[in-house]
Design an enzyme around this catalytic site. Structure first.
Site, PDB file in Angstrom:
ATOM      1  N   HIS A   1      24.910 106.684  67.454  1.00  0.00           N
ATOM      2  CA  HIS A   1      25.240 105.306  67.053  1.00  0.00           C
ATOM      3  C   HIS A   1      24.786 105.041  65.620  1.00  0.00           C
ATOM      4  CE1 HIS A   1      25.727 100.897  67.898  1.00  0.00           C
ATOM      5  NE2 HIS A   1      24.794 100.823  66.960  1.00  0.00           N
ATOM      6  N   GLU A   2      23.549 105.423  65.302  1.00  0.00           N
ATOM      7  CA  GLU A   2      23.020 105.156  63.964  1.00  0.00           C
ATOM      8  C   GLU A   2      23.705 106.009  62.905  1.00  0.00           C
ATOM      9  OE1 GLU A   2      21.207 102.641  63.458  1.00  0.00           O
ATOM     10  OE2 GLU A   2      20.888 102.224  65.580  1.00  0.00           O
TER      11      GLU A   2
ATOM     12  N   HIS B   1      26.613 104.188  61.564  1.00  0.00           N
ATOM     13  CA  HIS B   1      26.269 103.222  60.520  1.00  0.00           C
ATOM     14  C   HIS B   1      26.040 103.930  59.185  1.00  0.00           C
ATOM     15  CE1 HIS B   1      26.125  99.871  63.206  1.00  0.00           C
ATOM     16  NE2 HIS B   1      25.099 100.327  63.903  1.00  0.00           N
TER      17      HIS B   1
ATOM     18  N   HIS C   1      29.034  97.530  63.581  1.00  0.00           N
ATOM     19  CA  HIS C   1      29.189  97.468  65.029  1.00  0.00           C
ATOM     20  C   HIS C   1      30.642  97.239  65.397  1.00  0.00           C
ATOM     21  CE1 HIS C   1      24.704  96.474  65.500  1.00  0.00           C
ATOM     22  NE2 HIS C   1      24.917  97.668  65.991  1.00  0.00           N
TER      23      HIS C   1
END
Length: 391
Positions: A212-213, A216, A222
């Site tokens: 997930h990170e 980014h 998101h």
């Protein structure tokens, strides 16, 4: 910072070190709050705070009660979002280094294995490749496990500190910063996220959170698609693979191009169907994997009847008002920039209100802004403004 500048030339003068420095990307252990709610613990305040991703209080253990059914509703279908400046890398061969390791449970070797698995989730379906280098070497991405007070979080307006166990798990910085920070108060594991009754703590899936990170760190915010790994509640939903939503986000940010010259030949041989995973990474254009997303944030909007063009000087604060006269009809306002949905405010760029939008005119904020007022599926009103910056 050990990484190359990746801003568009026209944005380089308008975007400084604080431009969106810390990604609005913290991932919270919402599954912990969900379980405590299931057990009947008084977590309403913590749940609301975690959804907002700010100032969430620490959540401790609770006395088990008779379980109650926890229901969650999804009001509308969503999709990926990009940073307003379209921050991105200017190369696909990225390096990373691990500056510190977790003190709980995982060894450095296990940590490296988990991070490598998270990076593979992206390299398997995108043109990116990731290679670990020694801690003393320069790198694009910098990874570390840190306590509550870490690096410059106490003095920085855009980099917040961690909040202890079961709160914010990690956060990342958009390109070209490349920082990925994990909360060292958590108990990281290579298995699924679960509660350990023996230890009395939550065990958090490192691979899932790291993937997930990494999204980014590649420039994705998101996602608003419920099945996406980049969704704010990804830990709660437990998705273990990238969705088509993330691929479309990468295509929109980096372009959708074939990476090797034999793509057309492979497509004619049927590889787009039988080797779909490989072809999504290497040949998205030849296999028509670049098509537009089928799940709009709201129903398809009608074209604005008129678009007002405003030529303004750089640095001027502009405010657009949308549908104030018809809000009493209980319509809902949706804002867009260049057909991309605007869901959040960005300090130094734009402030998003219910019926108004304020921006600071600069090269990043040039474009067409549209607001649509809807009540259910009916369009009540549509307004549009085209902003051009005068040098």
């Amino acid at each position: 910072m050990g990484c190359r500048a990746c801003l568009r030339p026209e944005a380089s003068g308008a975007v400084q070190g604080r431009w969106l420095g810390a990604a609005l990307s913290g991932l919270c252990l919402l599954s912990a709050l969900a379980l405590l709610e299931w057990l009947g613990a008084p977590t309403e305040t913590a749940w609301r705070a975690a959804q907002g991703n700010v100032d969430a209080p620490n959540v401790g253990s609770s006395t088990a009660q008779v379980p109650r059914l926890l229901t969650m509703s999804v009001t509308r279908r969503r999709r990926y979002t990009l940073t307003p400046a379209r921050l991105r890398w200017d190369h696909f061969n990225l390096t990373y280094r691990v500056l510190s390791f977790p003190r709980n449970l995982l060894s450095p070797e296990e940590t490296r294995r988990g991070l490598a698995a998270a990076f593979r989730m992206w390299s398997d379906v995108s043109p990116f490749s990731f290679r670990e280098v020694a801690p003393e070497r320069p790198s694009d991405l910098k990874i570390g496990f840190y306590p509550v007070n870490h690096t410059d979080c106490l003095v920085s307006a855009v980099h917040h500190c961690f909040d202890g166990p079961t709160g914010e798990l990690a956060h990342a910085f958009f390109p070209p910063h490349g920082g990925i920070h994990f909360d060292d108060s958590e108990y990281w594991v290579l298995g699924p996220t679960r509660y350990s009754w023996k230890k009395g703590v939550w065990l958090t899936n490192l691979v899932h959170v790291a993937a997930h990170e990494i999204g980014h760190a590649l420039g994705l915010m998101h996602s608003q698609q419920d099945q996406a790994l980049m969704h704010l509640n990804a830990t709660l939903r437990g998705w273990k693979a990238l969705s088509q939503d993330e691929l479309w986000g990468l295509h929109r940010l980096y372009g959708c191009l074939d990476r090797i010259f034999v793509c057309a030949s492979w497509a004619r041989k049927g590889f787009c169907d039988v080797r779909q995973r490989l072809m999504k990474r290497l040949c998205p254009r030849s296999c028509d994997f670049c098509y537009e997303f089928p799940f709009p944030t709201v129903a398809t909007t009608t074209s604005p009847t008129r678009t007002k063009t405003r030529l303004v000087r750089e640095g001027r604060n502009m405010t657009f008002h949308c549908g104030q006269k018809i809000l009493h009809k209980k319509g809902k306002v949706y804002w867009y920039k260049d057909q991309e949905p605007l869901e959040f405010s960005y300090p130094g760029y734009l402030a998003l209100g219910e019926a108004q939008l304020s921006i600071i005119a600069n090269a990043v904020n040039e474009g067409t802004y549209t607001c649509v007022v809807r009540r259910h599926q009916r369009v009540l009103s549509t307004y549009s403004w085209r902003v051009r910056v005068r040098n």
